[in-house]
Design an enzyme around this catalytic site. Sequence first.
Site, PDB file in Angstrom:
ATOM      1  N   ARG A 269       0.888  -1.172   0.000  1.00  0.00           N
ATOM      2  CA  ARG A 269       0.000   0.000   0.000  1.00  0.00           C
ATOM      3  C   ARG A 269       0.914   1.207   0.000  1.00  0.00           C
ATOM      4  O   ARG A 269       1.673   1.423   0.960  1.00  0.00           O
ATOM      5  CB  ARG A 269      -0.898  -0.033   1.234  1.00  0.00           C
ATOM      6  CG  ARG A 269      -1.623   1.271   1.457  1.00  0.00           C
ATOM      7  CD  ARG A 269      -2.746   1.162   2.444  1.00  0.00           C
ATOM      8  NE  ARG A 269      -3.885   0.499   1.865  1.00  0.00           N
ATOM      9  CZ  ARG A 269      -5.112   0.506   2.382  1.00  0.00           C
ATOM     10  NH1 ARG A 269      -5.350   1.159   3.513  1.00  0.00           N
ATOM     11  NH2 ARG A 269      -6.099  -0.108   1.798  1.00  0.00           N
ATOM     12  N   GLN A 299      -9.933  -3.883  -3.778  1.00  0.00           N
ATOM     13  CA  GLN A 299     -11.223  -3.368  -3.332  1.00  0.00           C
ATOM     14  C   GLN A 299     -12.284  -3.591  -4.412  1.00  0.00           C
ATOM     15  O   GLN A 299     -13.387  -4.075  -4.142  1.00  0.00           O
ATOM     16  CB  GLN A 299     -11.084  -1.866  -3.031  1.00  0.00           C
ATOM     17  CG  GLN A 299     -12.355  -1.209  -2.571  1.00  0.00           C
ATOM     18  CD  GLN A 299     -12.779  -1.667  -1.183  1.00  0.00           C
ATOM     19  OE1 GLN A 299     -11.989  -1.644  -0.256  1.00  0.00           O
ATOM     20  NE2 GLN A 299     -14.026  -2.091  -1.041  1.00  0.00           N
TER      21      GLN A 299
HETATM   22  N1   CP Z   1     -11.225  -0.266   2.117  1.00  0.00           N
HETATM   23  C1   CP Z   1      -9.976  -0.396   2.578  1.00  0.00           C
HETATM   24  O1   CP Z   1      -9.024  -0.593   1.823  1.00  0.00           O
HETATM   25  O2   CP Z   1      -9.872  -0.331   3.923  1.00  0.00           O
HETATM   26  P1   CP Z   1      -8.515  -0.140   4.746  1.00  0.00           P
HETATM   27  O3   CP Z   1      -7.952   1.182   4.359  1.00  0.00           O
HETATM   28  O4   CP Z   1      -8.926  -0.221   6.186  1.00  0.00           O
HETATM   29  O5   CP Z   1      -7.586  -1.244   4.360  1.00  0.00           O
HETATM   30  N1  NVA Z   2      -9.765   6.632  -1.561  1.00  0.00           N
HETATM   31  C1  NVA Z   2      -9.427   6.178  -0.231  1.00  0.00           C
HETATM   32  C2  NVA Z   2      -9.708   4.738  -0.106  1.00  0.00           C
HETATM   33  C3  NVA Z   2      -9.437   4.143   1.236  1.00  0.00           C
HETATM   34  C4  NVA Z   2      -9.675   2.679   1.284  1.00  0.00           C
HETATM   35  C5  NVA Z   2      -7.971   6.498   0.064  1.00  0.00           C
HETATM   36  O1  NVA Z   2      -7.126   6.331  -0.830  1.00  0.00           O
HETATM   37  O2  NVA Z   2      -7.672   6.918   1.160  1.00  0.00           O
END
Ligand code: CP
Ligand code: NVA
Length: 474
Positions: A269, A299
């Site tokens: 991430r 997602q």
């Molecule tokens: N929707 C999602 O990716 O949640 P997190 O940021 O908690 O991983």
């Molecule tokens: N668009 C949001 C999604 C979180 C799961 C972000 O990138 O923070």
Amino acid sequence: MPMWARFTERARRVVLNAQQEAGLLGESYVNTEHLLLGLLRESECTAVKVLQQLGVSLSRLQMELERHISHEESKAGQEAELTPRAKRVIDLAYDEARQLNHNYIGTEHLLLGLIREEEGLAGSILKQAGIDLERARIAVRALRERVGVPSAQITVLRTEVLHGLQGRDLLGIHDLTSEECDTLLKLAAAMKQSTRKGEELVRWKRSHLLAMIFEKPSLRTRFTFEAAMVQLGGHAIYLSPGEIGLGKRESVADVARNLERWCQAIMARVFSHQTLVELAENAKVPVINALSDLEHPCQALADFQTLIEHKGEAKGKHLVFVGDGNNVAHSLMLLSAKLGTHFTIACPEGYEPNERILSLAREIASATGSLIVVTRDPKEAVRTADAVYTDVWASMGQEHEAERRRQVFMPYQVNAELLKEAKAETIVMHCLPAHRGEEITDEVIDGAQSVVFDQAENRLHAQKALLAALIGGW
Ligand code: CP
Ligand code: NVA
């Protein structure tokens, strides 16, 4: 369905190999011995594993075959057709698959067919090698059970499509074909069913490791990736931002070159999508995007699993995203295009999706028949929606813009008033975490149309399917 359509990719290759073997030997026909030679050329196939399990020496089998085969002058140019005996092997393979309740014909069934066709040269050589039909059938069954996927489900899932995913990266939805998306979603649905029954559809024969790199916080992604690895029979190792200092303490490339030595896949991430590209360029193991500034493909897979659960199928349905043209919107738009779902984004001026992703989605959509629309009018958009989706107005990393965005996006709040414009059966979706009272109201997110926790639940199953396919080895 013609019988050939039921052949796995490997079983098809066996027949092609057999034609080549016959050609090399100067034969204008394909007989049982060529089929067996063709089968031995697929050294990783299930039939070869069955032979190994039965204690057969493959090299001796090959030598025996070659000793019996007559070498004639090449008759190149002639079509190598199957002899009646080779055709009977195929019929018997079909029969074996049926008896074993397998809806596909794989190399293991071809092997059983070759054993059963005793009159053929292959049959007699296999018999001489001490192979007994019943023992071979038991070995096929045992091997399938060890692999752990009920065979009836394999055809539905198109094993060859799943096998084709092994070793690949998932940086964005466009790394997958429409067929691969569809197959992964079917596997995810099957996995959900079996997990709920307390079983696991896929269990690795040996433990695999996943490295989890996080530059940003997470609840769902971190938990579900780790849980998925545990349920598949593996393990995940969490690497916090401060811990590895990706690109600061050590270059992204060097981090990749270390991790690939220890684990079977890397998920990350990251703030910048380019970091994922660099990880993937420098790691031999699959790299999975666990959210970047550009996409959030895991997602989107879970969301379509949820949409299909609630609406029966994705094709022809209408997904309306109300809010920022962000990472989540991008992956949803691309997956909509892949699956033939109509997609509309209602967003304020200046917050449209990335132009390159928009044109890519439209290009894909032109082949699948879906419509990709960008509009300013949420009320108009939701009228024909099967699902209304929203996400935070300021994504992780955009916190400094939060105040300005709150003002710009207020007309795009998903609230009861907006939902009145939609059909009563329209579902409401959110990837979470939600900023309640901003992009979505309590009343809506906690309301009867909301499926947000189904989405969260499906993160586990969609990712389990993805990990099983990319890591393979089951
Ligand atoms: N929707 C999602 O990716 O949640 P997190 O940021 O908690 O991983
Ligand atoms: N668009 C949001 C999604 C979180 C799961 C972000 O990138 O923070």
